[in-house]
Design a protein around this motif. Structure first.
Motif, mmCIF file in Angstrom:
data_model
loop_
_atom_site.group_PDB
_atom_site.id
_atom_site.type_symbol
_atom_site.label_atom_id
_atom_site.label_comp_id
_atom_site.label_asym_id
_atom_site.label_seq_id
_atom_site.Cartn_x
_atom_site.Cartn_y
_atom_site.Cartn_z
ATOM 1 N N CYS A 9 108.370 -17.063 -57.442
ATOM 2 C CA CYS A 9 109.094 -17.908 -58.397
ATOM 3 C C CYS A 9 108.287 -19.193 -58.604
ATOM 4 C CB CYS A 9 110.483 -18.223 -57.844
ATOM 5 S SG CYS A 9 111.369 -19.465 -58.819
ATOM 6 N N GLN A 11 109.292 -21.923 -59.896
ATOM 7 C CA GLN A 11 110.083 -23.134 -59.688
ATOM 8 C C GLN A 11 110.196 -23.495 -58.206
ATOM 9 O OE1 GLN A 11 111.472 -25.256 -61.895
ATOM 10 N NE2 GLN A 11 112.431 -26.470 -60.296
ATOM 11 N N CYS A 12 110.614 -22.533 -57.369
ATOM 12 C CA CYS A 12 110.891 -22.860 -55.964
ATOM 13 C C CYS A 12 109.846 -22.280 -55.010
ATOM 14 C CB CYS A 12 112.291 -22.383 -55.567
ATOM 15 S SG CYS A 12 112.448 -20.591 -55.440
ATOM 16 N N CYS A 50 112.963 -16.855 -59.994
ATOM 17 C CA CYS A 50 113.932 -16.059 -59.241
ATOM 18 C C CYS A 50 115.304 -16.239 -59.889
ATOM 19 C CB CYS A 50 113.951 -16.474 -57.774
ATOM 20 S SG CYS A 50 114.701 -18.087 -57.454
ATOM 21 N N CYS A 53 116.910 -19.796 -59.569
ATOM 22 C CA CYS A 53 116.306 -20.814 -60.429
ATOM 23 C C CYS A 53 116.614 -20.551 -61.894
ATOM 24 C CB CYS A 53 114.795 -20.891 -60.193
ATOM 25 S SG CYS A 53 114.388 -21.561 -58.571
HETATM 26 ZN ZN LIG Z 1 113.173 -19.850 -57.531
#
Ligand SMILES: [Zn+2]
Length: 74
Positions: A9, A11-12, A50, A53
């Motif tokens: 992912c 983002q995270c 994911c 997110c």
């Molecule tokens: Zn994520």
């Protein structure tokens, strides 16, 4: 983001569960190529989110996503 046959992912940073080439959880694969009328003419962006997110992203929308149900999952 794909790296060494793994998907993360963006983002995270979480690694998504893979079985072979199949992602075994909800995720959002983004692949956009910006065209002539954009400020990024010809640039392609690839990234993945994911499910957590993705949910956080759409919760931030001013206008909710269109949501429908598919009867048959493939
Ligand atoms: Zn994520």
């Amino acid at each position: 983001m794909k790296r060494d046959n793994r998907i993360f992912c963006n983002q995270c940073g979480k690694e998504l569960k893979l079985e072979g080439d199949i992602v075994r959880e909800g995720y959002f694969p983004a692949d956009v190529t910006f065209g002539y009328f954009s400020n990024k003419d010809g640039l392609r962006h690839r990234w993945d989110l994911c499910e957590q997110c993705y949910d956080a992203l759409i919760r931030s929308f001013q206008i909710p996503v269109e949501e429908t149900e598919r009867n048959e999952m493939i």
